[in-house]
Design an enzyme around this catalytic site. Structure first.
Site, PDB file in Angstrom:
ATOM      1  CG  ASP A 313     -26.936  21.636 113.635  1.00  0.00           C
ATOM      2  OD1 ASP A 313     -27.025  20.728 112.801  1.00  0.00           O
ATOM      3  OD2 ASP A 313     -25.853  22.175 113.928  1.00  0.00           O
ATOM      4  N   GLY A 320     -33.077  19.509 121.424  1.00  0.00           N
ATOM      5  CA  GLY A 320     -33.522  18.763 122.598  1.00  0.00           C
ATOM      6  C   GLY A 320     -33.029  17.329 122.596  1.00  0.00           C
ATOM      7  CE1 TYR A 397     -17.843  23.142 114.905  1.00  0.00           C
ATOM      8  CE2 TYR A 397     -18.917  22.356 112.908  1.00  0.00           C
ATOM      9  CZ  TYR A 397     -17.942  23.125 113.525  1.00  0.00           C
ATOM     10  OH  TYR A 397     -17.081  23.852 112.772  1.00  0.00           O
ATOM     11  CE1 TYR A 399     -22.799  25.195 116.777  1.00  0.00           C
ATOM     12  CE2 TYR A 399     -23.818  23.034 116.645  1.00  0.00           C
ATOM     13  CZ  TYR A 399     -23.150  24.074 116.038  1.00  0.00           C
ATOM     14  OH  TYR A 399     -22.832  24.014 114.709  1.00  0.00           O
TER      15      TYR A 399
END
Lengths: 674, 674
Positions: A313, A320, A397, A399
């Protein structure tokens, strides 16, 4: 405007300047600027600079940019160039053609892939045979291709997974309707293969046309997360607000942040996202740099083509460029300072990414307390923490990454995983295979791992540091030398790591990893000053050592790695992860130095880097559906005989005068207001 | 006033009534009421009651008290009786003399011991020879005696450790001046032994008179924590307040607490302190009872008499009777509801312990988030938690215990260790031994462990539950049966625990302990409903298996224990821990049932209890001095295929309108107010 600090990300003007300097190096071509980012100064230059930082006449390292440019070739694979640009001198100092590697994937390219895929006649035929409900829209989710050894890797390939938006709303959760269709798209945006996915445990890919089973259709409340598509939310949660009547306790000047006794510089780049530089406490140096360095998410579903689901990822997608635009009152509470990030458009012009980092304070419960049982007098200090947070979205997803600084000189790095499970189609009325969970009718959430690498470049009271492994062991029982006749004695055994390598956690031995400076001895304890790592206990990579997954994610084999500092060695799965073949990660670098260059492998009393691998083996629960409640993982760093006492002992004790809590008097019902 | 709920602690009136019923059973004697506490109803009666709880005519289990009474004997050891009193019938239903066991220690007795010790002529002579500074005051710290096999255990013995208050202030930190003096005091308050402690690694106890070395005297700022004795605190931490404009979201009715979809009953007793009963989510039963069950703090210093430092902080001292009186604005922020506890005075009359538990809400960051990368629309819900907290002081140490309930149906049990290290005298100018840290001149902080046992009595959708151990394993590579040709497949393997026993953690296998109800199958996943334990990875007891420490703290050998539910089996190191000889803990109970009563050892699909051992091997850092910054340990419980989706999916998304955060506009300095 003052000159940027050498650690500051490139300014918009510098991004423009970099592309302007680069363009003449590609005459007659239309360079696609993939990356224009800060090339951080060499550390030896930076150390000299930091020593005299406040002397305005001190020599500054040159501002340099690292630039990646893709040149689309009419035939054959695209060419990817990497250039270093000296912005002060206005020259390209290095230009190389990268052979056999690929640039990261981004949302613009993903849109092109999606459109190309949907426009393909074979895909259209397949979609027609599905006989979908009228309201439905097919959505293609392009994924970077994880090497499995089956395809030639010279061209970039994208996997296309198919889903359905059942209701006509662009925010409908299409992961609730995975289709059994799959396509592969070439770098030139051609659909190279179309096939049907296996939908039960033993099945293989096939070309049998199957229709969409309408028995899979279920209620919106069972799979939607967007409030527009759900029943009204609960109303029992009453508002909760943070008030800071005298404002925030932190100060920022550009990217320089100070708070309580901490100081640090905030960085940001397309790949790592949030980075921290020159982290100090009370003026004493602690870390030269800390950042998340990589993240690997391999899926455990063994059926072809699912082994191609294994995302880097950071290396493939970029923490960024996938950072969220954080919003006031949503992603944090209280007094919030936001930092923008800057990336670049394909034409080389700067692209603003607003609010990619937030900075705010949080109350963190009791910092310390003692009640003198003789006098009954209690003294309690509350813990305030400073949080630097960034949130990224990588397709399904989310994070949430947060560095938390404590008044006790601790640093905690908290990762929360949220978002939506990546799903695959499953036959109705079959029980789940041993590698997945059924989360909705016909929806399999396959097991997978999230493996993070946190790179910590320590500078504990200076740049020469050592890694110590401390274990607690029982003393030999009845040993007359130690007088352990009662069999209760235990001791700490410290061993210094001499050579680069990877190490594992062992809670059964109370194993603790400490970073120390052997040349600075604590005046009271008589031991080297240090910081200890509070690791996150995690299972390492489950893939077989010979698999492409293992060869490509070398860091995922051990929990703690130590290497000798090397400029530009920032990525533990290698610098170029897109369709990488392995052998370019941290273990290979160590092995190379060990066999070729013995001296560079010593890590005792040297400039070292510590890499902590942690994460989760995520065997989904249905409670992770349709959006996962945050799964927290925490890594800590704490002073260990670095100071001469509790660094938070001078925090003022808590008082009601300052804190203004409210007493809830007695029986209350849900209808009574206070 | 309504009748107490069967789980409610005894009311003050019930405490008085219990002692009144008991007194006639000791005619002519002055019974010292050590304990008057609720005897919780038998579970089979309670299950029947809970089923019809809202039916006012339902048969209630009798209110019963457990009473311990000490009778001081003129000669020979004191007699300790334990009685069960039926408060409804007004009768003593059982009375037994406890042989060979001792009552817990309390502050009243500690004061008697301290006074007796200081009054002893030999002690006075020793103190004179020390030649202490004039301003100094000698302080005696009495400790329950940890069995080491050296003394007859028929009498209660108390160890007296000597310290110095160097400045004339009752809140001075005397742990900064440990003396090399030691005394032992008998149950009858006679000083039986006086000797000098070892002060370097190989030394033994001796009787050589040594003076207090004035070179040990150091600055107040180096060792004091009380603000009156220190320099002014830092002023950089600006106020931070919680505002809940519509009040708290929780409701209480007596000890019944409801919040969001949770409900539970709060209990409190002298030994365990805070207990939770009948914990439900959305009306579904989860836990019959959860409470901290024991805590063992053995010191690793092998030198006699230090092996006697090994505290059972629940069994010997009591988490309830040592609970702090929590204060508004100090121990928590926001809207706080306090619960009082009730203990009893020696005469059997009720003793109010104000504010021993606080109940409040906290913001806990992001509960879940997803950004649709196609639309750019983000939905984020913040996490609110309900906290039930209690803080205890056991001489030098503080423990902060908090149950945290989440909107995602998770429960976290957070333990924070704070307070002051227990110290021992060390020779100046000697380096620290392998079992301790020098934290101030002449002050050794010996290594020790904190080992907690959290007892969880599950009732996952009913009382018949099973314990499952799930591990994640790579699939055999190349196995044609699973088509794992790429070597990346992995699977979860579940094994049911059939018999009572102790188990260990293994992060290398991703081992997860799940409590499931095999008879209730999740309609979507097709698997039994359950909750999983998120353990706290910890080193188990370091003492040798044959040592008294190991024999007395049986639970400290394994991380997860499962037993068949037995009424009154609440304490994993045994019911009577004061100077216990071992063999009365959880391992012995399991072994007894295994050999004597096979049927009772089955734990599959039975009424089971799970005990989690966790804690820390605490090798002090100097940063833990003079008061420890909180050391956090967290155990979690999360639904695992219990619901049919994320139980927090209906939490309303966050809005600035509700949360009212404040934007920090730009560069700020410490002087500018917003």
């Amino acid at each position: 405007m003052s000159r940027p600090h050498p650690f500051d990300p490139l300014t918009p003007a510098e991004i423009s300047r970099a592309s302007a300097i680069v363009k003449p190096h590609f005459p007659g071509l239309s360079p696609n600027f993939r990356v224009i980012t800060l090339q951080e100064p060499r550390k030896n230059e930076m150390i000299r600079f930091l020593k005299n930082e406040n002397d305005r006449s001190a020599k500054r390292p040159a501002r340099c940019a690292m630039v990646q440019v893709a040149i689309v070739a009419r035939t054959g694979p695209d060419q990817l160039f990497e250039l270093i640009v000296d912005l002060d001198a206005g020259v390209v100092t290095s230009k190389k053609l990268l052979e056999g590697v690929h640039s990261h994937i981004d949302s613009a390219y993903m849109r092109l892939v999606e459109n190309a895929c949907l426009a393909d006649p074979r895909v259209q035929v397949e979609i027609k045979t599905l006989n979908l409900p009228e309201s439905a829209t097919v959505v293609v989710e392009p994924w970077a291709y994880a090497t499995d050894g089956r395809n030639d890797m010279s061209e970039r390939t994208t996997m296309c997974w198919f889903y359905l938006r059942l209701v006509d709303n662009p925010d409908a959760n299409y992961y609730a309707y995975p289709l059994d269709l799959c396509a592969e798209v070439s770098e030139k945006l051609k659909v190279t293969r179309v096939y049907r996915l296996p939908t039960s445990a033993g099945e293989k890919i096939h070309n049998k046309p199957l229709q969409f089973d309408r028995k899979r259709i279920h209620s919106a409340d069972a799979s939607e997360y967007h409030p527009d598509l759900r029943s009204a939310p609960r109303t029992t949660t009453k508002p909760y607000q943070i008030v800071q009547p005298e404002g925030q306790s932190f100060q920022t000047k550009g990217n320089f942040v100070t708070w309580e006794k901490w100081s640090m510089r905030v960085g940001f780049n397309y790949r790592e996202g949030l980075t921290l530089h020159d982290v100090r406490y009370d003026g004493r140096s602690l870390f030269y740099r800390i950042a998340l360095a990589e993240m690997f998410v391999p899926y455990g579903d063994p059926r072809c083509p699912y082994p191609r689901k294994a995302a880097f990822d950071l290396g493939n997608d970029g923490a960024g460029i996938n950072a969220n635009n954080l919003r006031l009152g949503c992603d944090c509470l209280g007094y919030i300072k936001y930092f923008d990030g800057w990336h670049n458009a394909p034409d080389g012009e700067p692209l603003r990414m607003p609010n990619v980092i937030c900075c705010h304070e949080q109350d963190d419960g009791i910092l310390w307390k003692h009640t003198n049982f003789r006098t009954g007098n209690a003294v309690v200090a509350r813990s305030r923490i400073l949080v630097l947070q960034t949130v990224i979205t990588v397709s399904n997803y989310e994070y949430i990454f947060a560095f938390q600084f404590g008044q006790d000189a601790s640093i905690h790095y908290e990762v929360r995983a949220s978002g939506i499970l990546s799903t695959a189609p499953a036959k109705l009325d079959e029980s789940a295979p041993s590698f997945g969970t059924i989360v909705a009718p016909g929806v399999l959430a396959p097991y997978h791992q999230h493996l993070f690498s946190l790179r910590m470049d320590p500078a504990i009271d200076g740049h020469k540091n050592s890694l110590v492994i401390e274990e607690s062991h029982p003393m030999p029982a009845g040993d007359p030398a130690v007088d352990n006749q009662f069999g209760v004695g235990y001791e700490a055994r410290n061993s210094f790591v001499e050579q680069e390598g990877g190490f594992d956690l062992d809670h059964t031995k109370g194993r603790v990893f400490k970073i120390v400076n052997e040349s600075i001895v604590n005046p009271i304890t008589g031991t080297p000053v240090g910081f200890k790592i509070l690791p996150c206990y995690s299972q390492m990579l489950l893939s077989h050592p010979g698999s492409y997954h293992a060869r490509r994610s070398e860091f995922a084999k051990h929990a703690v790695w130590v290497t000798r500092y090397q400029d530009d060695e920032l990525f533990p799965a290698g610098r170029y992860t897109m369709q990488s073949a392995g052998g370019s990660g941290i273990a290979s670098a160590i092995e190379r130095r060990r066999t070729e260059n013995i001296g560079q492998s010593n890590v005792r009393n040297e400039d070292i880097v510590i890499w902590h691998t942690f994460g989760s083996t995520h065997n989904p629960r249905i409670e992770d559906w349709p959006v996962m409640p945050s799964e927290k993982m925490v890594v800590g760093l704490k002073p260990a005989n670095f100071f001469t006492q509790n660094p938070g002992i001078d925090v003022a004790p808590s008082t009601q005068e300052q804190n203004r809590s409210v007493l809830v008097e007695s029986e209350t019902s849900c209808c009574s207001k206070l």
